[in-house]
Design a protein around this motif. Structure first.
Motif, PDB file in Angstrom:
ATOM      1  N   GLY A 125      -8.392   1.386  -3.328  1.00  0.00           N
ATOM      2  CA  GLY A 125      -7.953   2.642  -2.729  1.00  0.00           C
ATOM      3  C   GLY A 125      -8.843   3.796  -3.122  1.00  0.00           C
ATOM      4  N   TRP A 126      -8.227   4.966  -3.235  1.00  0.00           N
ATOM      5  CA  TRP A 126      -8.968   6.183  -3.560  1.00  0.00           C
ATOM      6  C   TRP A 126      -8.044   7.182  -4.250  1.00  0.00           C
ATOM      7  CZ3 TRP A 126      -6.243   9.945  -1.246  1.00  0.00           C
ATOM      8  CH2 TRP A 126      -5.610   9.677  -0.031  1.00  0.00           C
ATOM      9  N   ALA A 141       0.864  -1.179   0.000  1.00  0.00           N
ATOM     10  CA  ALA A 141       0.000   0.000   0.000  1.00  0.00           C
ATOM     11  C   ALA A 141       0.900   1.228   0.000  1.00  0.00           C
ATOM     12  CB  ALA A 141      -0.912   0.010   1.209  1.00  0.00           C
ATOM     13  N   ALA A 142       0.501   2.234  -0.769  1.00  0.00           N
ATOM     14  CA  ALA A 142       1.289   3.459  -0.857  1.00  0.00           C
ATOM     15  C   ALA A 142       0.377   4.645  -1.114  1.00  0.00           C
ATOM     16  CB  ALA A 142       2.322   3.354  -1.980  1.00  0.00           C
ATOM     17  N   VAL A 143       0.801   5.788  -0.607  1.00  0.00           N
ATOM     18  CA  VAL A 143       0.160   7.056  -0.936  1.00  0.00           C
ATOM     19  C   VAL A 143       1.056   7.709  -1.985  1.00  0.00           C
ATOM     20  CG1 VAL A 143      -0.522   9.320  -0.092  1.00  0.00           C
ATOM     21  CG2 VAL A 143      -0.914   7.294   1.322  1.00  0.00           C
ATOM     22  N   LYS A 150       6.028   8.558  -4.214  1.00  0.00           N
ATOM     23  CA  LYS A 150       5.396   7.393  -3.580  1.00  0.00           C
ATOM     24  C   LYS A 150       5.899   7.265  -2.145  1.00  0.00           C
ATOM     25  CE  LYS A 150       5.626   2.394  -3.723  1.00  0.00           C
ATOM     26  NZ  LYS A 150       6.425   1.301  -4.255  1.00  0.00           N
ATOM     27  N   ALA A 164      -3.458   0.212  -3.294  1.00  0.00           N
ATOM     28  CA  ALA A 164      -3.146  -0.970  -2.510  1.00  0.00           C
ATOM     29  C   ALA A 164      -3.471  -2.220  -3.306  1.00  0.00           C
ATOM     30  CB  ALA A 164      -3.944  -0.955  -1.203  1.00  0.00           C
ATOM     31  N   LEU A 223      -4.311   6.786  -2.794  1.00  0.00           N
ATOM     32  CA  LEU A 223      -3.915   5.610  -2.030  1.00  0.00           C
ATOM     33  C   LEU A 223      -4.122   4.435  -2.955  1.00  0.00           C
ATOM     34  CD1 LEU A 223      -3.243   4.000   0.611  1.00  0.00           C
ATOM     35  CD2 LEU A 223      -5.719   3.840   0.922  1.00  0.00           C
ATOM     36  N   THR A 248       2.831   3.039   2.971  1.00  0.00           N
ATOM     37  CA  THR A 248       1.968   3.279   4.123  1.00  0.00           C
ATOM     38  C   THR A 248       1.517   1.947   4.707  1.00  0.00           C
ATOM     39  OG1 THR A 248       0.079   4.559   4.922  1.00  0.00           O
ATOM     40  CG2 THR A 248      -0.198   3.461   2.815  1.00  0.00           C
ATOM     41  N   GLN A 294       1.588  11.063  -4.546  1.00  0.00           N
ATOM     42  CA  GLN A 294       1.235  12.430  -4.910  1.00  0.00           C
ATOM     43  C   GLN A 294       1.784  12.711  -6.301  1.00  0.00           C
ATOM     44  OE1 GLN A 294       2.702  15.667  -2.450  1.00  0.00           O
ATOM     45  NE2 GLN A 294       0.886  16.847  -2.971  1.00  0.00           N
ATOM     46  N   LEU A 317      -1.600  -0.027   6.504  1.00  0.00           N
ATOM     47  CA  LEU A 317      -3.055   0.031   6.620  1.00  0.00           C
ATOM     48  C   LEU A 317      -3.520  -0.863   7.767  1.00  0.00           C
ATOM     49  CD1 LEU A 317      -3.931  -0.372   2.837  1.00  0.00           C
ATOM     50  CD2 LEU A 317      -3.817   1.751   4.148  1.00  0.00           C
TER      51      LEU A 317
END
Length: 94
Positions: free
Chosen positions: A36-37, A7-9, A78, A51, A49, A81, A11, A83
């Motif tokens: 994710g979103w 999982a990663a956020v 990246k 995953a 996000l 993260t 931008q 969860l």
């Protein structure tokens, strides 16, 4: 969570708002089997996000560099993260 799950956020900056980047991200993520979103940020960037399987996350990060037609990506950052529970589906949140 399994070893093959990541999982990663992420931008994404550049010309990424007003070019259907969020819809494109959702469609690409679903094609890759990611959950994710994605949302627009007030600074003009897009935050997501993502995953799922490690290989799918890596592929999505690479695809962020291209984006949809009309996008001009200047950076993709990246951040891994952790969860508490796995997301299901992929949605546009803002």
């Amino acid at each position: 969570m399994s070893v093959n799950y990541e999982a990663a956020v992420v931008q994404v900056t550049g010309r990424v708002q007003g070019v259907s980047f969020r819809v494109w991200t959702r469609d690409e993520a679903l094609r890759l089997g990611l959950a994710g979103w994605v949302r627009n940020e007030s600074d003009g960037s897009v935050l997501a996000l993502i995953a799922g399987p490690n290989t799918a996350v890596s592929t999505m990060v690479e695809r962020f560099w291209q984006g949809p037609p009309g996008a001009s990506v200047s950076s993709v950052e990246k951040q891994p993260t952790t969860l508490t529970e796995r997301p299901t589906g992929f949605r546009i949140t803002g």
